[in-house]
Design a protein around this motif. Structure first.
Motif, PDB file in Angstrom:
ATOM      1  N   THR A 125       0.828  -1.198   0.000  1.00 50.18           N
ATOM      2  CA  THR A 125       0.000   0.000   0.000  1.00 50.18           C
ATOM      3  C   THR A 125       0.866   1.254   0.000  1.00 50.18           C
ATOM      4  N   GLN A 126       0.232   2.402  -0.266  1.00 53.04           N
ATOM      5  CA  GLN A 126       0.988   3.656  -0.234  1.00 53.04           C
ATOM      6  C   GLN A 126       1.564   3.909   1.149  1.00 53.04           C
ATOM      7  N   GLN A 127       0.770   3.644   2.211  1.00 51.02           N
ATOM      8  CA  GLN A 127       1.253   3.885   3.565  1.00 51.02           C
ATOM      9  C   GLN A 127       2.488   3.034   3.865  1.00 51.02           C
ATOM     10  N   ARG A 165       4.619   1.943   1.604  1.00 45.52           N
ATOM     11  CA  ARG A 165       5.724   2.522   0.829  1.00 45.52           C
ATOM     12  C   ARG A 165       6.297   3.744   1.535  1.00 45.52           C
ATOM     13  N   LEU A 166       5.419   4.592   2.053  1.00 41.79           N
ATOM     14  CA  LEU A 166       5.884   5.795   2.736  1.00 41.79           C
ATOM     15  C   LEU A 166       6.751   5.457   3.931  1.00 41.79           C
ATOM     16  N   VAL A 194       8.724  -0.252  -7.822  1.00 38.06           N
ATOM     17  CA  VAL A 194       7.624   0.542  -8.379  1.00 38.06           C
ATOM     18  C   VAL A 194       8.200   1.537  -9.374  1.00 38.06           C
ATOM     19  N   THR A 220       5.531   6.752  -9.471  1.00 36.09           N
ATOM     20  CA  THR A 220       4.965   6.455  -8.148  1.00 36.09           C
ATOM     21  C   THR A 220       5.865   6.988  -7.049  1.00 36.09           C
ATOM     22  N   ARG A 269       5.436  10.743  -6.646  1.00 33.97           N
ATOM     23  CA  ARG A 269       4.207  11.073  -5.923  1.00 33.97           C
ATOM     24  C   ARG A 269       4.370  10.833  -4.424  1.00 33.97           C
ATOM     25  N   ASP A 270       5.021   9.713  -4.068  1.00 35.73           N
ATOM     26  CA  ASP A 270       5.231   9.411  -2.651  1.00 35.73           C
ATOM     27  C   ASP A 270       6.134  10.437  -1.988  1.00 35.73           C
ATOM     28  N   THR A 295       4.231  13.590  -1.404  1.00 35.81           N
ATOM     29  CA  THR A 295       3.321  13.433  -0.266  1.00 35.81           C
ATOM     30  C   THR A 295       4.062  13.643   1.051  1.00 35.81           C
TER      31      THR A 295
END
Length: 264
Positions: free
Chosen positions: A2-4, A6-7, A31, A35, A38-39, A42
């Protein structure tokens, strides 16, 4: 992933290396570079890293991830709860927060909220906390005023505990106290695992006009070692799933308003 997730990996890499490139992250996570961009954007928007040409770096030479920013159990639920709690807060209010993953998420939502930004120089929200990680994270938010209690840090939770917590709060009045708990039941009320943390949470609640408990469904109907307060002392419960009919009736009889947060 998930994005979380990855962060969190990206933040671990930044903490370890000091700086990273888009190519390094792309290879580590498997990835696309789009992507990764974008991460990184964020994280930069959340003031957790500094965006650089071709990558990102830590905020400073002494940078250390707050509580290592590890993904928490019930992470989606806690983020939904945090958003619902933030909707209860109005510009200019003071908010008391104890330590924990849910209250940390509440602080982050308050810190990112555009609705809580004032027109003038006054703080949008004043956060009073005994949690060192919350104070650290929120210290970079221009519309957040941070007040930290006294006390002795507890290594396991980064919370300040001991008699200095209550002593430093004695002359304060807080609009809303938002407390995370380890257990919440009709019989024993709000509870936590450590007696020192329970005492500190009671001190925060004692100077608040309104007491909000932020707890995901795994905490409901159970009790842990140290009591924070009785159920009847709680004004609002914000959770992520509807209560069972029996529990809902007990909470209603105690005068607790229940808000079920939506994860959408």
């Amino acid at each position: 992933m998930t994005q979380q997730q990855r962060l969190n990996v990206v933040l671990d890499l930044v903490s370890e290396r000091g700086s990273i490139s888009i190519a390094e992250v792309s290879e580590a996570l498997g990835v696309s570079t789009a992507t990764v961009r974008r991460d990184l954007n964020t994280l930069a928007e959340q003031r957790l890293v500094t965006r650089t040409h071709g990558g990102a770096s830590a905020l400073g030479s002494g940078y250390e991830l707050p509580l290592q920013y590890k993904i928490a159990r019930q992470a989606d639920a806690k983020m939904a709860i945090a958003k619902a709690v933030a909707e209860l807060i109005h510009p200019g209010e003071s908010v008391g927060l104890n330590g924990g993953t849910t209250t940390s998420e509440v602080a982050r939502v308050l810190g990112r909220s555009e609705q809580l930004r004032p027109a003038g120089d006054a703080p949008g929200v004043t956060i009073v906390t005994n949690a060192l990680n919350i104070a650290y994270e929120m210290s970079v938010r221009e519309h957040i005023k941070i007040v930290v209690t006294g006390g002795v840090p507890r290594r396991q939770s980064y919370e300040l505990i001991g008699p200095l917590v209550a002593a430093s709060l004695r002359d304060f009045t807080i609009d809303t106290a938002v407390l995370g708990v380890d257990g919440l039941s009709a019989a024993f009320g709000a509870t936590t695992l450590h007696e020192g943390e329970a005492e500190a949470s009671r001190a925060i609640a004692a100077v608040a006009r309104r007491l909000v408990i932020a707890a995901d469904a795994t905490k409901l109907g159970r009790s842990t070692f140290a009591r924070i307060c009785q159920l009847k002392s709680i004004d609002v419960l914000v959770t992520d799933q509807p209560l069972s009919p029996e529990l809902a009736n007990e909470f209603s009889n105690a005068g607790v308003d229940v808000i079920v947060a939506s994860s959408r």
